[in-house]
Design a protein around this motif. Structure first.
Motif, PDB file in Angstrom:
ATOM      1  N   PRO A 336      12.135  24.472  42.270  1.00 24.06           N
ATOM      2  CA  PRO A 336      11.336  25.785  42.155  1.00 24.06           C
ATOM      3  C   PRO A 336      12.235  27.164  42.294  1.00 24.06           C
ATOM      4  O   PRO A 336      12.981  27.065  43.140  1.00 24.06           O
ATOM      5  CB  PRO A 336      10.017  25.759  43.351  1.00 24.06           C
ATOM      6  N   PRO A 337      11.890  27.855  41.294  1.00 23.85           N
ATOM      7  CA  PRO A 337      12.618  29.351  41.491  1.00 23.85           C
ATOM      8  C   PRO A 337      12.238  29.935  42.754  1.00 23.85           C
ATOM      9  O   PRO A 337      11.305  29.775  43.315  1.00 23.85           O
ATOM     10  CB  PRO A 337      11.958  30.099  40.496  1.00 23.85           C
ATOM     11  N   TYR A 338      13.606  30.480  43.522  1.00 20.77           N
ATOM     12  CA  TYR A 338      13.484  30.927  44.776  1.00 20.77           C
ATOM     13  C   TYR A 338      13.345  32.316  44.654  1.00 20.77           C
ATOM     14  O   TYR A 338      14.444  33.013  43.794  1.00 20.77           O
ATOM     15  CB  TYR A 338      14.365  30.527  45.756  1.00 20.77           C
ATOM     16  N   ALA A 339      12.357  33.242  45.286  1.00 19.52           N
ATOM     17  CA  ALA A 339      12.602  34.590  45.134  1.00 19.52           C
ATOM     18  C   ALA A 339      11.738  35.077  46.464  1.00 19.52           C
ATOM     19  O   ALA A 339      10.886  34.651  46.848  1.00 19.52           O
ATOM     20  CB  ALA A 339      11.748  35.400  44.057  1.00 19.52           C
ATOM     21  N   ARG A 340      12.489  36.157  47.150  1.00 19.84           N
ATOM     22  CA  ARG A 340      11.700  36.844  48.321  1.00 19.84           C
ATOM     23  C   ARG A 340      10.658  37.569  47.919  1.00 19.84           C
ATOM     24  O   ARG A 340      10.884  38.277  46.825  1.00 19.84           O
ATOM     25  CB  ARG A 340      12.786  37.342  49.042  1.00 19.84           C
ATOM     26  N   GLU A 390      13.683  43.617  47.881  1.00 23.43           N
ATOM     27  CA  GLU A 390      12.807  42.746  48.732  1.00 23.43           C
ATOM     28  C   GLU A 390      11.693  41.907  48.007  1.00 23.43           C
ATOM     29  O   GLU A 390      11.195  41.202  48.379  1.00 23.43           O
ATOM     30  CB  GLU A 390      12.139  43.660  49.650  1.00 23.43           C
ATOM     31  N   GLY A 391      11.810  42.265  46.668  1.00 22.38           N
ATOM     32  CA  GLY A 391      10.888  41.723  45.703  1.00 22.38           C
ATOM     33  C   GLY A 391       9.462  42.168  45.846  1.00 22.38           C
ATOM     34  O   GLY A 391       8.523  41.272  45.776  1.00 22.38           O
ATOM     35  N   ALA A 392       9.388  43.469  46.025  1.00 22.01           N
ATOM     36  CA  ALA A 392       8.283  44.063  46.467  1.00 22.01           C
ATOM     37  C   ALA A 392       7.270  44.077  44.978  1.00 22.01           C
ATOM     38  O   ALA A 392       7.638  44.366  44.086  1.00 22.01           O
ATOM     39  CB  ALA A 392       8.378  45.619  46.763  1.00 22.01           C
TER      40      ALA A 392
END
Length: 429
Positions: A336-340, A390-392
């Motif tokens: 699965p794609p990882y993203a914070r 931060e991937g807000a």
RNA sequence: GUGGGCGUAGCUCAGUCGGUUAGAGCGCCAGGUUGUGGCCCUGGAGGUCGCCGGUUCAAAUCCGGUCGCUCACCCCA
């Protein structure tokens, strides 16, 4: 990189966030499926008495254990597998438990061996067991759990298969072909190696190690390629002891077909699973391409609990490691794609709004929202970049003009849409 | 435990018939004048070329050893 005195031990892994996310992805699927089948999770200590393993596998196992003598002069070992611990735990308390017992666990296991692909000195292994039930329905249930876990992770019948056999059936067939009862274990050991050693070598070893003649050895090797129960029935149907064993395996396969899992199951008499404690139906899961080691292996072990000093209780289960499975998932693009991500990033326009922003951020956290912000005063541009990092999902801009009017600017980072929101609406007051 | 292959920045790699301060891309940090991210531009940090020793005027480059990784064997989870 450079070998530092503090480098990681060979065969052990670090799990930085991205890798841990992948590991948890696997663990989560394991747990979901086990719970879906009504199993309960348990655990035990990672360090056990050395005797627990020597008892079951003999002295030679010590060479492959992480073992030492502790400060109380006890010979101990890091657990290389979970089943002995399970047997010990149940030995102490199974009498008070209703049967069948359905338990699972995800322990970290250790083994002192040179590492290679799919095999480290440490791994996590999902163990699923049913104890106190000797019916073939339990055998089938356990295999169904293993198959469904791989399906849960996105693998299908084109990716893997379960090769199943039954030691009792193989025994009956071998006896029918002339192997002496007291040489069956040797025969198992030879058959277990057939895939690597080939038919020729296997014939030779059968003759020299199990005492059969050349003709019988040839017939045994030929028999091992028979993968249809009908074929076996046609050949040995006149032998009642074989028929009885055949009937059980037929029922087993029938149950899995009824569950809709027939496409995953293949009868394969060469699956005997080492030499240890298996007593009945055994199985292994392999990738279809045959590039990797077994993903999972298990079977019935009706004598084990008794062996480690417990009550005689029938049991069936399997172990599935995270290493080979992880390799297969990576190969199939099933990571699965990882993203914070955080829900809110609070941007502070000037130092005058810093305390106001902190109070708003904390109010959001009190509501269970994830919130991040820059720890020191930075340009708004810089803070937006940080929010991006931060991937807000939302950026809340706390500026002097809006704050004076009791509002903040909220920007949706995916669409870029901005709107003014009353502080009270966000802070939940 | 046995044998083969490989070790150059955080990552992926380039550079070796031995020769000046070892490079690129990505990533990272700082900035593009504290009210707006992704793209872009500028600058920067970061490598005892795994380690030790040998050959040589000179070694990332050749040789030996060693450690690590990796594949296979053994064995197994």
């Amino acid at each position: 990189m450079a070998t530092s005195a503090f480098s990681r031990l060979p065969g052990f892994r670090d799990f930085p966030p991205e890798d841990l996310a992948f590991r948890n992805h696997i663990f989560d699927a394991w747990r979901r499926v086990a719970l879906r089948y009504g199993f309960l999770e348990y655990d035990g200590p990672p360090l056990e008495s050395l005797d627990l393993y020597v008892e079951k596998s003999g002295e030679e196992i010590v060479g492959q254990l992480y073992n030492f003598v502790d400060k109380g002069d006890r010979p101990v070992a890091l657990r290389p597998e979970m089943t002995p611990s399970l047997a010990r735990i149940l030995g102490e308390r199974n009498r008070a438990m209703s049967k069948p017992i359905r338990w699972f666990t995800v322990p970290q296991l250790f083994r002192y061996e040179r590492q290679q692909r799919g095999r480290l000195r440490e791994h996590y292994q999902w163990n699923v067991d049913i104890v106190g039930e000797d019916g073939v329905g339990a055998d089938a249930e356990v295999l169904a759990v293993a198959i469904d876990a791989l399906r849960e992770l996105g693998l299908g019948a084109e990716d893997f298969r379960a090769r199943v056999s039954d030691r009792r059936l193989l025994s009956a067939l071998l006896v029918a072909l002339g192997v002496a009862e007291d040489r069956l274990m040797q025969a198992f050991a030879v058959i277990d190696k057939i895939e690597r050693q080939g038919g020729e070598k296997t014939r030779e070893r059968l003759i020299s190690e199990t005492g059969v003649d050349a003709d019988a050895a040839a017939r045994i090797v030929e028999l091992l390629s028979e993968s249809s129960l009908e074929g076996l029935a046609a050949r040995f149907g006149d032998r009642p002891e074989v028929r009885e064993e055949l009937a059980r395996l037929e029922e087993y396969v029938g149950i899995l077909r009824a569950m809709g899992l027939g496409d995953f199951v293949e009868v394969d008499l060469t699956i005997v699973r080492g030499l240890a404690y298996y007593t009945g139906i055994v199985f292994e899961l392999f990738d279809r391409k045959g590039e990797l080691r077994a993903i999972c292996g298990g079977g019935r072990y009706d004598r084990l609990l008794e062996l480690v000093g417990g009550d005689p209780l029938p049991a069936v289960g399997f172990g599935m490691g995270d290493v080979v499975l992880g390799e297969l998932l990576r190969e199939r693009g099933l990571v699965p794609p990882y993203a914070r991500t955080v829900e809110y990033f609070v941007v502070v326009v000037g130092d005058g709004e810093r305390h106001a922003a902190l109070s708003l951020a904390h109010a959001l956290r009190e509501q269970g929202r994830s919130v991040a912000y820059s720890f020191k005063g930075q340009s708004v541009r810089k803070q937006f970049k940080a929010a991006e990092q931060e991937g807000a999902a939302q950026v809340v801009v706390v500026g002097p003009d809006e704050w004076a009017r009791g509002v903040v600017m909220v920007r949706d980072m995916s669409t870029g849409a901005e709107r003014e929101v009353p502080v009270g609406d966000l802070a939940g007051s």
